[in-house]
Design a protein around this motif. Sequence first.
Motif, PDB file in Angstrom:
ATOM      1  N   CYS A 202       0.680  -1.149   0.479  1.00 16.26           N
ATOM      2  CA  CYS A 202       0.012   0.338   0.150  1.00 16.26           C
ATOM      3  C   CYS A 202       1.078   0.885   0.143  1.00 16.26           C
ATOM      4  CB  CYS A 202      -0.995   0.493   0.387  1.00 16.26           C
ATOM      5  SG  CYS A 202      -2.054  -1.410   1.400  1.00 16.26           S
ATOM      6  N   ALA A 203       1.847   1.189   0.653  1.00 18.66           N
ATOM      7  CA  ALA A 203       2.797   2.323   0.880  1.00 18.66           C
ATOM      8  C   ALA A 203       3.028   2.398  -0.771  1.00 18.66           C
ATOM      9  CB  ALA A 203       4.091   2.332   1.114  1.00 18.66           C
ATOM     10  N   VAL A 206       0.844   4.441  -2.741  1.00 23.63           N
ATOM     11  CA  VAL A 206       0.788   6.108  -2.009  1.00 23.63           C
ATOM     12  C   VAL A 206       1.937   6.078  -3.418  1.00 23.63           C
ATOM     13  CG1 VAL A 206       2.505   7.943  -0.874  1.00 23.63           C
ATOM     14  CG2 VAL A 206       0.177   6.169  -0.173  1.00 23.63           C
ATOM     15  N   GLU A 207       3.112   5.547  -3.359  1.00 23.13           N
ATOM     16  CA  GLU A 207       4.172   6.162  -4.949  1.00 23.13           C
ATOM     17  C   GLU A 207       3.425   6.341  -6.383  1.00 23.13           C
ATOM     18  OE1 GLU A 207       8.059   7.330  -5.532  1.00 23.13           O
ATOM     19  OE2 GLU A 207       8.066   6.064  -4.150  1.00 23.13           O
ATOM     20  N   PHE A 221       0.008  14.014   1.958  1.00 24.26           N
ATOM     21  CA  PHE A 221      -0.764  13.467   1.709  1.00 24.26           C
ATOM     22  C   PHE A 221      -1.304  13.287   3.622  1.00 24.26           C
ATOM     23  CE2 PHE A 221      -0.844   9.319   4.068  1.00 24.26           C
ATOM     24  CZ  PHE A 221      -1.566   8.090   3.344  1.00 24.26           C
ATOM     25  N   SER A 223      -4.491  11.076   5.311  1.00 27.57           N
ATOM     26  CA  SER A 223      -4.697  10.374   6.186  1.00 27.57           C
ATOM     27  C   SER A 223      -5.935  10.295   7.830  1.00 27.57           C
ATOM     28  CB  SER A 223      -4.737   9.131   6.169  1.00 27.57           C
ATOM     29  OG  SER A 223      -4.434   7.856   6.187  1.00 27.57           O
ATOM     30  N   TYR A 239       2.595   0.976   8.474  1.00 26.34           N
ATOM     31  CA  TYR A 239       2.214   1.321   7.096  1.00 26.34           C
ATOM     32  C   TYR A 239       2.900   3.058   7.087  1.00 26.34           C
ATOM     33  CZ  TYR A 239      -0.625   3.645   4.035  1.00 26.34           C
ATOM     34  OH  TYR A 239      -1.372   4.589   3.083  1.00 26.34           O
ATOM     35  N   PHE A 240       2.392   3.945   8.477  1.00 28.41           N
ATOM     36  CA  PHE A 240       2.931   5.282   8.483  1.00 28.41           C
ATOM     37  C   PHE A 240       3.905   5.936   8.042  1.00 28.41           C
ATOM     38  CE2 PHE A 240      -1.837   5.630   9.955  1.00 28.41           C
ATOM     39  CZ  PHE A 240      -2.188   6.136   8.778  1.00 28.41           C
ATOM     40  N   ARG A 242       6.838   3.736   6.394  1.00 34.52           N
ATOM     41  CA  ARG A 242       6.658   3.135   4.745  1.00 34.52           C
ATOM     42  C   ARG A 242       6.156   4.557   4.456  1.00 34.52           C
ATOM     43  NH1 ARG A 242       8.259  -2.022   4.084  1.00 34.52           N
ATOM     44  NH2 ARG A 242       8.387  -3.104   5.559  1.00 34.52           N
ATOM     45  N   VAL A 243       5.291   4.850   4.267  1.00 36.81           N
ATOM     46  CA  VAL A 243       4.386   5.659   3.531  1.00 36.81           C
ATOM     47  C   VAL A 243       5.321   7.855   3.826  1.00 36.81           C
ATOM     48  CG1 VAL A 243       2.655   7.964   3.147  1.00 36.81           C
ATOM     49  CG2 VAL A 243       2.000   4.967   3.829  1.00 36.81           C
ATOM     50  N   LYS A 244       5.505   7.823   5.043  1.00 36.74           N
ATOM     51  CA  LYS A 244       6.390   8.669   5.428  1.00 36.74           C
ATOM     52  C   LYS A 244       7.857   9.044   4.346  1.00 36.74           C
ATOM     53  CE  LYS A 244       7.111  12.962   7.932  1.00 36.74           C
ATOM     54  NZ  LYS A 244       7.735  13.124   7.513  1.00 36.74           N
ATOM     55  N   VAL A 246       8.421   7.728   0.997  1.00 43.29           N
ATOM     56  CA  VAL A 246       8.105   7.932  -0.162  1.00 43.29           C
ATOM     57  C   VAL A 246       7.825   9.457  -0.112  1.00 43.29           C
ATOM     58  CG1 VAL A 246       5.938   8.224  -1.635  1.00 43.29           C
ATOM     59  CG2 VAL A 246       6.831   5.973  -0.619  1.00 43.29           C
TER      60      VAL A 246
END
Length: 450
Positions: A202-203, A206-207, A221, A223, A239-240, A242-244, A246
Amino acid sequence: MDGNGKHDAARGSEAHDATIQRYKEFVTTSFVASIEPISVAKAEGATVWDQDGTAYVDCFAGIAVVNAGHRHPKVIAAAKRQMDSVVHAASYIYHVPVVAQLAERLAEITPGRLQKTFFGNSGAEGIETAMRLAKAYTGKHEFISLTHSFHGRTAATLSITGNKARKTHGGPYLPGVAFAPVPYAYRNPFRLEDEEELAERCAEMVEWAITYQTSGDVAAFISEAVWGEGGIIVPPPSYFRRVKEVLDRHGILFIVDEVQSGFGRCGTLFAIEQSGVEPDIMVLAKGIADGFPLSATIARADIADSLRPGEHLSTFGGNPICCAAALANIDVMFEERLPEEAARKGAHVMSRLRELQTQFPLIGDVRGVGLMIGVDLVRDRATREPAPAEAVAVRKFCREHGVLVGVGGQGGNVVRIQPPLVIADADLDRAVDTLAAALAAVSTPAVVAG
């Protein structure tokens, strides 16, 4: 009135009926999927009383608002004291002491470098403020959001909402918004159930959204820390983070929506603290003032100062009475250790619900954190087909037996348990017992049909 109080009971029933009739004639409720046939006369702690005298265990807390309980004495006392001095002073025109005190307190208790607060009246207003700040600070105009998300019912907040059930008849929406899949372990397009693998995928999406769905001009972003209206979806632990990673590579801000998950609801003061990630902007509402209408958009100082004077204001934002209530509410959070209480009570409820899951095939999934809990009802565990009619029937059964719960989720099939954090252990057990009886009754097709 006789010795049994029959006269008062009859009068209360008449008042109940009259209130409901006035709602039907004069209050616009057509946009509400279903409004409970309760006429609230009084509420205290985790109990709500109808005008007809019926008492209910409140396991929805006004949609996760009265976290410290209905009419907490310290919150009410603080509001009354403030009411005796200043009710309204337009806090963005004049300096109001209690507003500055609350802003300073929020800077102390929120994570990372969050420092300056803009006060509004609702979660949606707070989210729109965050969007404007992100655009002003970055000079960019696009946003990345997530499926199943819910951020409010204004034009802008619906534009970044991914929950289809909340967007009906609301378009057309603002351009410049791309969506990535929410990390929903029970239902996701990758059919992955391993949480770490799902977090990574899922990360990556986002990319992909940034690369293939935008013009490369993404300001932020956004959420929820836990997806509430989407069905109480709890993110995988990594999750967050990994997203951070990106977002940092692309110079994109992270706005976290803690409107529903904040103020102890999830077992920590703010749910995002459990991820170890520092947001650039955080939006707070609902539980911030224990029922008084207030929102807060808190950001790093450099981000908060990016709007020019007069570009963004709120006439009633930072109302002194609401701010006084919020300050007292924060004190109650720490003095009564309500986040810790939510974690303890939530663990107990989750354990009991998972036992029920082994008994009732109607329960497809049980998930939650603290006292933000969802019971995902399905018609078939193999296909995971949502069971919305059954969820509504469960809520109705619970109400008729003295317990109030919510229903939500993208499919309208998730029973939501989000009581005041002060709820007594005995009341929680009563609620779970009632839910078990409801599941047994609803498992009979005739009950659902009725």
